[in-house]
Design a protein around this motif. Structure first.
Motif, short mmCIF file in Angstrom:
data_model
loop_
_atom_site.label_atom_id
_atom_site.label_comp_id
_atom_site.label_asym_id
_atom_site.label_seq_id
_atom_site.Cartn_x
_atom_site.Cartn_y
_atom_site.Cartn_z
N THR A 20 9.22 4.30 -4.64
CA THR A 20 9.42 3.27 -3.62
C THR A 20 9.01 1.91 -4.18
O THR A 20 9.27 0.89 -3.57
CB THR A 20 8.62 3.59 -2.34
N ALA A 21 8.35 1.93 -5.35
CA ALA A 21 8.14 0.71 -6.13
C ALA A 21 8.16 1.14 -7.58
O ALA A 21 7.52 2.11 -7.95
CB ALA A 21 6.81 0.06 -5.79
N ARG A 22 8.90 0.43 -8.39
CA ARG A 22 9.08 0.84 -9.79
C ARG A 22 8.05 0.14 -10.66
O ARG A 22 8.34 -0.84 -11.33
CB ARG A 22 10.51 0.56 -10.24
N HIS A 23 6.82 0.68 -10.64
CA HIS A 23 5.75 0.06 -11.42
C HIS A 23 5.98 0.24 -12.92
O HIS A 23 6.47 1.28 -13.35
CB HIS A 23 4.41 0.71 -11.06
N ALA A 24 5.57 -0.77 -13.68
CA ALA A 24 5.56 -0.63 -15.14
C ALA A 24 4.77 0.62 -15.48
O ALA A 24 3.70 0.87 -14.94
CB ALA A 24 4.92 -1.86 -15.77
N THR A 25 5.33 1.42 -16.37
CA THR A 25 4.82 2.78 -16.56
C THR A 25 4.24 2.98 -17.95
O THR A 25 4.88 2.68 -18.96
CB THR A 25 5.98 3.77 -16.35
N ALA A 32 0.82 -1.21 0.00
CA ALA A 32 0.00 0.00 0.00
C ALA A 32 0.86 1.25 0.00
O ALA A 32 0.40 2.32 -0.36
CB ALA A 32 -0.92 -0.01 1.21
N SER A 33 2.11 1.13 0.40
CA SER A 33 2.91 2.34 0.56
C SER A 33 4.03 2.43 -0.48
O SER A 33 4.90 3.25 -0.38
CB SER A 33 3.50 2.38 1.96
N ALA A 34 3.99 1.56 -1.45
CA ALA A 34 5.12 1.49 -2.38
C ALA A 34 4.78 2.10 -3.73
O ALA A 34 4.24 1.44 -4.60
CB ALA A 34 5.55 0.04 -2.55
N ASN A 84 -4.70 2.98 -12.23
CA ASN A 84 -4.37 4.13 -11.39
C ASN A 84 -3.19 4.95 -11.88
O ASN A 84 -2.43 4.54 -12.76
CB ASN A 84 -4.10 3.67 -9.96
N ALA A 85 -3.07 6.10 -11.24
CA ALA A 85 -1.96 7.02 -11.47
C ALA A 85 -1.56 7.58 -10.11
O ALA A 85 -2.32 7.51 -9.15
CB ALA A 85 -2.38 8.15 -12.40
N PHE A 86 -0.35 8.14 -10.06
CA PHE A 86 0.11 8.83 -8.86
C PHE A 86 0.24 10.31 -9.17
O PHE A 86 0.69 10.68 -10.26
CB PHE A 86 1.44 8.24 -8.37
N TYR A 87 -0.17 11.13 -8.20
CA TYR A 87 -0.28 12.57 -8.42
C TYR A 87 0.67 13.34 -7.51
O TYR A 87 0.78 13.04 -6.31
CB TYR A 87 -1.72 13.01 -8.16
N TYR A 121 3.40 11.01 6.01
CA TYR A 121 4.00 9.69 6.22
C TYR A 121 4.22 8.94 4.91
O TYR A 121 5.10 8.09 4.82
CB TYR A 121 3.10 8.86 7.15
N GLU A 122 3.37 9.20 3.93
CA GLU A 122 3.46 8.48 2.66
C GLU A 122 3.37 9.46 1.50
O GLU A 122 2.38 9.48 0.77
CB GLU A 122 2.31 7.48 2.53
N PRO A 123 4.40 10.27 1.29
CA PRO A 123 4.32 11.25 0.19
C PRO A 123 4.14 10.56 -1.16
O PRO A 123 3.68 11.18 -2.10
CB PRO A 123 5.67 11.98 0.29
N GLN A 124 4.49 9.29 -1.21
CA GLN A 124 4.47 8.55 -2.48
C GLN A 124 3.12 7.93 -2.78
O GLN A 124 2.98 7.25 -3.79
CB GLN A 124 5.53 7.44 -2.44
N SER A 125 2.11 8.15 -1.91
CA SER A 125 0.88 7.37 -2.04
C SER A 125 -0.36 8.16 -2.42
O SER A 125 -1.47 7.72 -2.18
CB SER A 125 0.61 6.61 -0.73
N ALA A 126 -0.18 9.33 -3.05
CA ALA A 126 -1.36 10.05 -3.56
C ALA A 126 -1.79 9.38 -4.86
O ALA A 126 -1.47 9.82 -5.95
CB ALA A 126 -1.03 11.53 -3.76
#
Ligand SMILES: [Cu+2]
Length: 249
Positions: free
Chosen positions: A104-109, A26-28, A161-164, A57-62
């Motif tokens: 923090t996780a290198r998702h296929a982009t 959840a945090s990666a 999903n996407a990260f913002y 706590y999780e700047p990477q999780s928006a």
């Protein structure tokens, strides 16, 4: 009795199974770390914890569905990132801007998109590959100037999903609605002459382009407000509009 004990044992075993299952963490995820995005500022403590929500706590999780134009991914725990009234630090830049993503996780982009308002000013293909960490992009800001909010969006290749991330910019030193440099009009704390604690001084009527210290009070529209977070006021930041900055007394 025996049955109940057995049931309790089974119940106790369930959470263990849940934890063993390696669900995508959840945090990666990822966020723009430079220039400091709103998320990064929360994580660094530039903006106080209680204003930031989970981004601290999780700047990477928006994270949210693709296609949004916001800073939180419409993820309620990250809603403070959408609040333009918080005292975000602004990055001065010319027309060319380099941005660095920390993963923090290198998702296929699928790709990366950069927007100012509804205009896409930058695009970088991802080819459904894993990005290197960190990854830096250089984009052109499309002739925009002054104070702007840049949406940086990381579209994942194998999920919906996407990260913002949002980055507050002042482009070309332009005017626009750039807040004036914080002149040192910071009023010193009231000198406590007696042993009784005197309340912060009433700061008179609220005004734009004024530096307010935490705890100072103003009147606006017949009500009194107390400053929750030191900032320089702007038109549009009237106390009733920005609950994060002013609390009604
Ligand atoms: Cu992730």
């Amino acid at each position: 009795m025996k049955l109940m004990r057995k049931a309790a044992l089974v119940m106790a075993a369930v959470p263990a199974i849940v934890f063993i299952t390696p669900v995508g963490s959840a945090s990666a995820h990822g966020y723009v770390s430079s220039p400091a995005s709103r998320s990064a500022q929360c994580a660094r403590g530039d903006v106080s914890v209680d204003l930031c929500g989970q981004a601290k706590y999780e700047p990477q999780s928006a994270e949210g569905p693709k296609g949004l134009k916001n800073c939180s991914g419409a993820n309620g725990a990250f809603a403070p990132l959408d609040n333009d009234g918080l005292p975000w630090k602004v990055t001065n830049t010319g027309q060319t801007l380099s941005l660095t993503w920390t993963f923090t996780a290198r998702h296929a982009t699928r790709d990366y998109e950069y927007f100012i308002g509804g205009t896409r000013v930058g695009y970088v293909a991802g080819n459904n590959q894993q990005p290197t960490n960190p990854t830096t992009h250089t984009i052109n800001l499309g002739g925009f100037s002054g104070r702007q909010k840049l949406y940086a969006i990381w579209n994942i290749g194998d999920t919906v999903n996407a990260f913002y991330s949002c980055i507050d910019l002042n482009i070309n030193g332009g005017g626009g609605t750039t807040p004036p440099p914080t002149t040192t009009t910071t009023t010193p704390p009231p000198t406590t002459t007696s042993s009784t604690t005197t309340p912060p001084p009433a700061g008179g009527t609220w005004a734009a382009n004024t530096s307010y210290a935490t705890g100072s009070t103003v009147t606006y529209g017949g009500s009194t407000y107390r400053c929750r977070q030191a900032h320089t006021s702007l038109t549009g930041w009237e106390p009733p509009n920005v609950a994060a900055l002013w609390e009604k007394v």
